[in-house]
Design a protein around this motif. Structure first.
Motif, PDB file in Angstrom:
ATOM      1  N   TYR A 171       0.932  -1.138  -0.081  1.00  0.00           N
ATOM      2  CA  TYR A 171       0.299  -0.214   0.251  1.00  0.00           C
ATOM      3  C   TYR A 171       0.937   1.269   0.073  1.00  0.00           C
ATOM      4  O   TYR A 171       0.646   2.217  -0.644  1.00  0.00           O
ATOM      5  N   GLY A 172       1.896   1.135   0.772  1.00  0.00           N
ATOM      6  CA  GLY A 172       2.887   2.349   0.470  1.00  0.00           C
ATOM      7  C   GLY A 172       3.523   2.887   1.865  1.00  0.00           C
ATOM      8  O   GLY A 172       3.750   4.127   1.813  1.00  0.00           O
ATOM      9  N   HIS A 173       3.664   2.327   2.943  1.00  0.00           N
ATOM     10  CA  HIS A 173       3.988   2.842   4.497  1.00  0.00           C
ATOM     11  C   HIS A 173       4.484   1.624   5.309  1.00  0.00           C
ATOM     12  O   HIS A 173       4.440   0.453   4.955  1.00  0.00           O
ATOM     13  N   ASN A 174       5.463   2.151   6.231  1.00  0.00           N
ATOM     14  CA  ASN A 174       5.835   1.269   7.301  1.00  0.00           C
ATOM     15  C   ASN A 174       5.343   1.819   8.541  1.00  0.00           C
ATOM     16  O   ASN A 174       5.915   1.440   9.750  1.00  0.00           O
ATOM     17  N   ASN A 175       4.131   2.108   8.591  1.00  0.00           N
ATOM     18  CA  ASN A 175       3.393   2.647   9.742  1.00  0.00           C
ATOM     19  C   ASN A 175       2.631   1.621  10.409  1.00  0.00           C
ATOM     20  O   ASN A 175       1.480   1.227  10.191  1.00  0.00           O
ATOM     21  N   LEU A 176       3.527   0.519  11.236  1.00  0.00           N
ATOM     22  CA  LEU A 176       3.297  -0.639  11.743  1.00  0.00           C
ATOM     23  C   LEU A 176       3.503  -0.583  13.108  1.00  0.00           C
ATOM     24  O   LEU A 176       4.206  -1.722  13.615  1.00  0.00           O
ATOM     25  N   LEU A 426      13.677  -5.920   3.096  1.00  0.00           N
ATOM     26  CA  LEU A 426      12.963  -5.142   2.021  1.00  0.00           C
ATOM     27  C   LEU A 426      13.392  -5.529   0.519  1.00  0.00           C
ATOM     28  O   LEU A 426      12.625  -5.674  -0.412  1.00  0.00           O
ATOM     29  N   ASP A 427      14.648  -5.616   0.587  1.00  0.00           N
ATOM     30  CA  ASP A 427      15.130  -6.117  -0.932  1.00  0.00           C
ATOM     31  C   ASP A 427      14.602  -7.238  -1.468  1.00  0.00           C
ATOM     32  O   ASP A 427      14.290  -7.509  -2.557  1.00  0.00           O
ATOM     33  N   ARG A 428      14.617  -8.303  -0.494  1.00  0.00           N
ATOM     34  CA  ARG A 428      14.247  -9.682  -0.868  1.00  0.00           C
ATOM     35  C   ARG A 428      12.655  -9.663  -1.062  1.00  0.00           C
ATOM     36  O   ARG A 428      12.149 -10.244  -2.166  1.00  0.00           O
ATOM     37  N   ILE A 429      11.995  -8.868  -0.287  1.00  0.00           N
ATOM     38  CA  ILE A 429      10.450  -8.876  -0.539  1.00  0.00           C
ATOM     39  C   ILE A 429      10.132  -8.082  -1.793  1.00  0.00           C
ATOM     40  O   ILE A 429       9.111  -8.488  -2.543  1.00  0.00           O
ATOM     41  N   ALA A 430      10.830  -7.164  -2.280  1.00  0.00           N
ATOM     42  CA  ALA A 430      10.617  -6.417  -3.482  1.00  0.00           C
ATOM     43  C   ALA A 430      10.911  -7.543  -4.726  1.00  0.00           C
ATOM     44  O   ALA A 430      10.114  -7.494  -5.768  1.00  0.00           O
ATOM     45  N   ARG A 431      11.864  -8.309  -4.721  1.00  0.00           N
ATOM     46  CA  ARG A 431      12.161  -9.485  -5.693  1.00  0.00           C
ATOM     47  C   ARG A 431      11.049 -10.185  -5.605  1.00  0.00           C
ATOM     48  O   ARG A 431      10.667 -10.779  -6.613  1.00  0.00           O
ATOM     49  N   GLN A 432      10.655 -10.850  -4.307  1.00  0.00           N
ATOM     50  CA  GLN A 432       9.477 -11.851  -4.322  1.00  0.00           C
ATOM     51  C   GLN A 432       8.134 -11.369  -4.878  1.00  0.00           C
ATOM     52  O   GLN A 432       7.412 -11.814  -5.614  1.00  0.00           O
ATOM     53  N   TYR A 433       7.868  -9.980  -4.733  1.00  0.00           N
ATOM     54  CA  TYR A 433       6.333  -9.741  -5.083  1.00  0.00           C
ATOM     55  C   TYR A 433       6.266  -8.281  -6.023  1.00  0.00           C
ATOM     56  O   TYR A 433       5.274  -7.996  -6.450  1.00  0.00           O
ATOM     57  N   GLY A 434       7.564  -7.851  -6.731  1.00  0.00           N
ATOM     58  CA  GLY A 434       7.426  -7.154  -7.938  1.00  0.00           C
ATOM     59  C   GLY A 434       6.940  -5.697  -7.289  1.00  0.00           C
ATOM     60  O   GLY A 434       6.429  -5.063  -8.432  1.00  0.00           O
ATOM     61  N   GLU A 436       8.085  -1.945  -4.964  1.00  0.00           N
ATOM     62  CA  GLU A 436       9.260  -1.585  -4.268  1.00  0.00           C
ATOM     63  C   GLU A 436       8.771  -0.987  -3.131  1.00  0.00           C
ATOM     64  O   GLU A 436       7.912  -0.063  -2.775  1.00  0.00           O
ATOM     65  N   PRO A 437       9.211  -1.447  -1.955  1.00  0.00           N
ATOM     66  CA  PRO A 437       8.518  -1.150  -0.668  1.00  0.00           C
ATOM     67  C   PRO A 437       9.024   0.140  -0.087  1.00  0.00           C
ATOM     68  O   PRO A 437      10.295   0.569  -0.423  1.00  0.00           O
ATOM     69  N   PRO A 438       8.378   0.783   0.601  1.00  0.00           N
ATOM     70  CA  PRO A 438       9.002   2.115   1.132  1.00  0.00           C
ATOM     71  C   PRO A 438      10.185   1.829   1.944  1.00  0.00           C
ATOM     72  O   PRO A 438       9.961   0.986   3.021  1.00  0.00           O
ATOM     73  N   ARG A 439      11.066   2.707   1.919  1.00  0.00           N
ATOM     74  CA  ARG A 439      12.108   2.860   2.715  1.00  0.00           C
ATOM     75  C   ARG A 439      12.073   4.129   3.895  1.00  0.00           C
ATOM     76  O   ARG A 439      13.094   4.119   4.666  1.00  0.00           O
ATOM     77  N   GLU A 440      10.912   4.648   4.039  1.00  0.00           N
ATOM     78  CA  GLU A 440      10.936   5.825   4.946  1.00  0.00           C
ATOM     79  C   GLU A 440      10.604   5.018   6.307  1.00  0.00           C
ATOM     80  O   GLU A 440       9.520   4.308   6.220  1.00  0.00           O
TER      81      GLU A 440
END
Length: 758
Positions: A171-176, A426-434, A436-440
């Motif tokens: 969705y676009g955030h790391n607010n977890l 996050l790099d691995r997740i990006a490769r798994q799911y296509g 770009e996870p947020p880095r902020e």
């Protein structure tokens, strides 16, 4: 300190017939379904049901009844026969329900249908799942993803937590933020920095090999009673247990094993603690400094007289850095300061230190009495200093073992529930799911609250828990909460957080862990991680409380599908149909810890995911374990003042986190009420107060904000002078949002500055 005979107290032992009675009272009140007996029989056993209460480990060879009083209460609570149906909710306006006590709200029973809050009528009304998902997706798509917060309690499984974190990042955030932010975040920050691992280093076998166990700020009897079994066995083989706690908690004093016919039918009990020291709230740094001071003095004497070391010199030289600075600091610190700040006598501290010296292998255990302070990091740093002195990390029978709260609070972090992107692959997740996870960096609990107050947060989704009730600054937060655009709560029972709603609000009922989770591929198992880093499978078998419930996995997937653009690599439907496919994805994301995940789900005793510090691999900045110099002798964030007390917030024997099962705090001798303030009798006399007098507590934080809790009966209790005790979460309004550990931002609820208002 006073005499126990002059105070309210409990004369019995932890466990025993009192424990049986406590469970029976909850069973009578909840009137659980007949399946409860079979569920309790299977609880915490291989291919059974893993308790939804505390995170203590599940042994490979369980007892006949591998549940404790509080674990049984949690199961009875979940399997209640009461139902909170749409018809029940239709009879009560939300405004009326806000006036109810926490216990009474949950006594309405299990939620049965998805509900939407109707602001015009001030009532919850039923809705369809499709309507709820569509509305949630529409609202989330309409806002900046960074304006949304996805909170999780420590109850959700590894499978659910992994998908929830994946949803947030797609969705676009790391607010977890999660419940760990409010209790053991200090552990995650401090241990990571000091020894390179954010969790404890012990495994269950260490308790069979240790020679001493030291407890700091943890109430085993109420919060993790199954731990009393290995403690009792340890005592029987001669292990000495030393406890530091402002409050004399019965579970670490005397235990009567409910599973022992001999103990149940005779006066026989087990004394748990060899030495019990009532340290002043916030005095642990000073107390531990006193222990270190005696250890260093004995090292010098032993070497001078016998050419023998007390310290593990080889370990310190090979594996540690910063020792000389610590040594100089401790030697320069006088006993007068140590006694003043700890509230303990030098002789008592030397006795405790000698037990540590004499024990070849020692384990340190602690709870929120160390983590929930303004200088909580310094508490853990001091404890780490002491344990490094004798090489008590990375050897069998040794280690540091934080006692975690909710059943999967540690595991959620393991699979991605974190606001800190550096902790997630996050790099691995990006490769798994296509994507770009947020880095902020995202929001933790305190930051989320600050941005809700400022209006920057627009949406809040709560995966379990009772967030509004659990956080500090309750009055301000409840007012700001109602300005949110969207609030979504996923729950099994009604609680106060469900009554403080945004403009658009949904209440989504989920399956309980003890209930059968039937999906397209058949019944599903879920997994969780205990506080000793072992992963366990759980299989619910009970009939769900309603045909209209969905699993937490299905609810997260439903919201994600309604919110995110199509992505063939995000297989929400396939994952919901078969949770083994989620575990395959977890294994891909975390191959070192979760290799052969599906094959190991039901490993007896759980499978161990490993810990670098246990192997003496220090993933710190220096590459070594860190000795540190404490910057203060007190972990509270304020100075003494006339009329100012240190408030310690407490949980009762009839409580788990914000869930109130009843009004019996048997182990402290308090019955029928939670509206009390516990106080040393000498302090009562000095303040001119009498037992039963009703007073208020007001914040004395010095920030000009009026915070007050009224209607508390003064109750004489064996506490250190200058310290008060009262119940959580009722005392949360007294805790400023800014009053938290400096490094982890964990709310400092174990040393709150207050004054008494008559």
């Amino acid at each position: 300190m006073g005499d126990e005979d002059d105070t309210v107290h409990y004369d019995g032992a932890e466990g025993g017939w009192g424990s049986i009675k406590g469970m029976a009272e909850i069973a009578w009140r909840e009137k659980p379904t007949p399946a409860v007996l079979n569920t309790l029989r299977r609880q915490n056993k291989v291919k059974g049901f893993m308790c939804v209460s505390c995170a203590w480990t599940k042994p490979a060879h369980p007892h006949a009844a591998e549940f404790c009083e509080n674990g049984a209460k949690a199961t009875l609570w979940e399997l209640t026969s009461r139902r909170c149906t749409p018809e029940v909710l239709a009879r009560h306006k939300v405004g009326e329900l806000r006036t109810w006590k926490d216990h009474d709200l949950e006594q309405l029973g299990r939620l049965t249908h998805p509900m939407r809050f109707d602001r015009a009528s001030d009532r919850y009304v039923p809705c369809s799942w499709d309507e709820a998902f569509e509305a949630i997706g529409r609202e989330l798509k309409a806002i900046d993803p960074r304006a949304a917060v996805f909170y999780s309690s420590g109850r959700a499984s590894l499978e659910t937590s992994y998908l929830y974190a994946l949803f947030a990042r797609a969705y676009g955030h790391n607010n977890l933020p999660d419940s760990s932010n409010m209790c053991h975040e200090t552990t995650s920050v401090a241990l990571k920095k000091l020894i390179g691992s954010p969790v404890g280093t012990c495994v269950l076998a260490d308790f069979d090999l240790c020679d001493a166990i030291f407890f700091f700020g943890q109430n085993t009897g109420s919060n993790s009673p199954r731990l009393l079994h290995p403690l009792q066995e340890a005592v029987k083989r001669g292990v000495k247990i030393v406890t530091f706690n402002p409050i004399r908690e019965k579970g670490l004093e005397v235990f009567k094993n409910p599973q022992s016919p001999t103990e149940m039918l005779t006066p026989k009990t087990t004394q748990i603690s060899t030495l019990y020291l009532q340290v002043k709230a916030g005095g642990d740094i000073a107390a531990i400094t006193g222990l270190i001071k005696h250890v260093l003095a004995e090292e010098e004497r032993k070497w001078r007289e016998e050419q023998r070391h007390v310290l593990d010199i080889d370990f310190i030289e090979q594996h540690c850095t910063g020792f000389e600075a610590l040594k100089a600091h401790v030697e320069a610190t006088g006993w007068e300061e140590i006694e003043r700040e700890s509230g303990l006598a030098r002789a008592d501290l030397r006795q405790a230190a000698q037990i540590y010296i004499d024990a070849p292998r020692s384990i340190a255990m602690y709870g929120m009495g160390l983590t929930q302070h303004v200088h909580g990091f310094e508490n853990l740093a001091a404890l780490t200093n002491l344990w490094l002195l004798k090489g008590n990390i990375g050897r069998d029978g040794t280690g540091i073992s934080p006692v975690r709260g909710h059943s999967n609070v540690q595991g959620q972090r393991t699979v991605g529930i974190s606001e800190k992107p550096e902790l997630v692959p996050l790099d691995r997740i990006a490769r798994q799911y296509g994507f770009e996870p947020p880095r902020e960096e995202g929001m933790n609990t305190v930051k989320a609250c600050e941005k809700i107050l400022s209006g920057e947060v627009k949406a809040f989704i709560g995966l379990g828990g009772n967030f509004v009730r659990a956080i500090p600054e309750r009055e301000k937060m409840e007012a700001a909460w109602q300005r949110l655009r969207l609030t979504v709560q996923i729950a099994t029972k009604l609680n106060r957080s469900h009554l403080i709603n945004g403009e658009i609000a949904y209440l989504l009922p989920c399956l309980g862990r003890s209930e059968e989770d039937m999906q397209a591929s058949g019944p599903q198992a879920v997994t969780m991680e205990d506080s000793l880093s072992c992963i366990h499978g759980s299989l619910g078998k009970n009939k769900p409380a309603s045909d209209h419930l969905k699993s937490e996995v299905a609810i997260v997937a439903g919201m994600a599908k309604a919110t995110l653009p199509p992505n063939p690599k995000l297989e929400w439907d396939a994952w919901t149909a078969d949770y083994a496919r989620i575990r395959d994805r977890i294994e891909e994301s975390y191959p070192d810890q979760f290799h052969d995940f599906n094959d190991r789900v039901f490993t007896p005793g759980g499978f161990y995911r490993g810990n670098s510090a246990r192997e003496r691999i220090w993933k710190t900045e220096s590459g070594k374990a860190q000795f540190t110099v404490p910057k203060t002798m007190s972990s509270v964030g304020f100075e003494p003042a006339v009329g100012r007390y240190r408030l310690v917030t407490l949980r009762s024997n009839d409580q788990f986190n914000t869930t109130i099962y009843g009004y019996s705090d048997r182990l402290r001798g308090i019955e029928g009420t939670r509206d009390v303030v516990l106080m040393n009798p000498e302090d009562m006399g000095a303040a001119g107060l009498r037992e039963g007098q009703v007073v208020s507590l007001a914040s004395d934080a010095g920030d000009g904000v009026h915070r007050q809790v009224d209607g508390l009966a003064v109750t004489p209790f064996l506490l250190p002078r200058g310290c008060l005790g009262a119940y959580y979460p009722e005392m949360n309004p007294l805790v400023p949002l800014w009053y938290h550990d400096e490094q982890s931002k964990t709310p400092a609820a174990k040393g709150v500055p207050v004054r008494i208002v008559i």
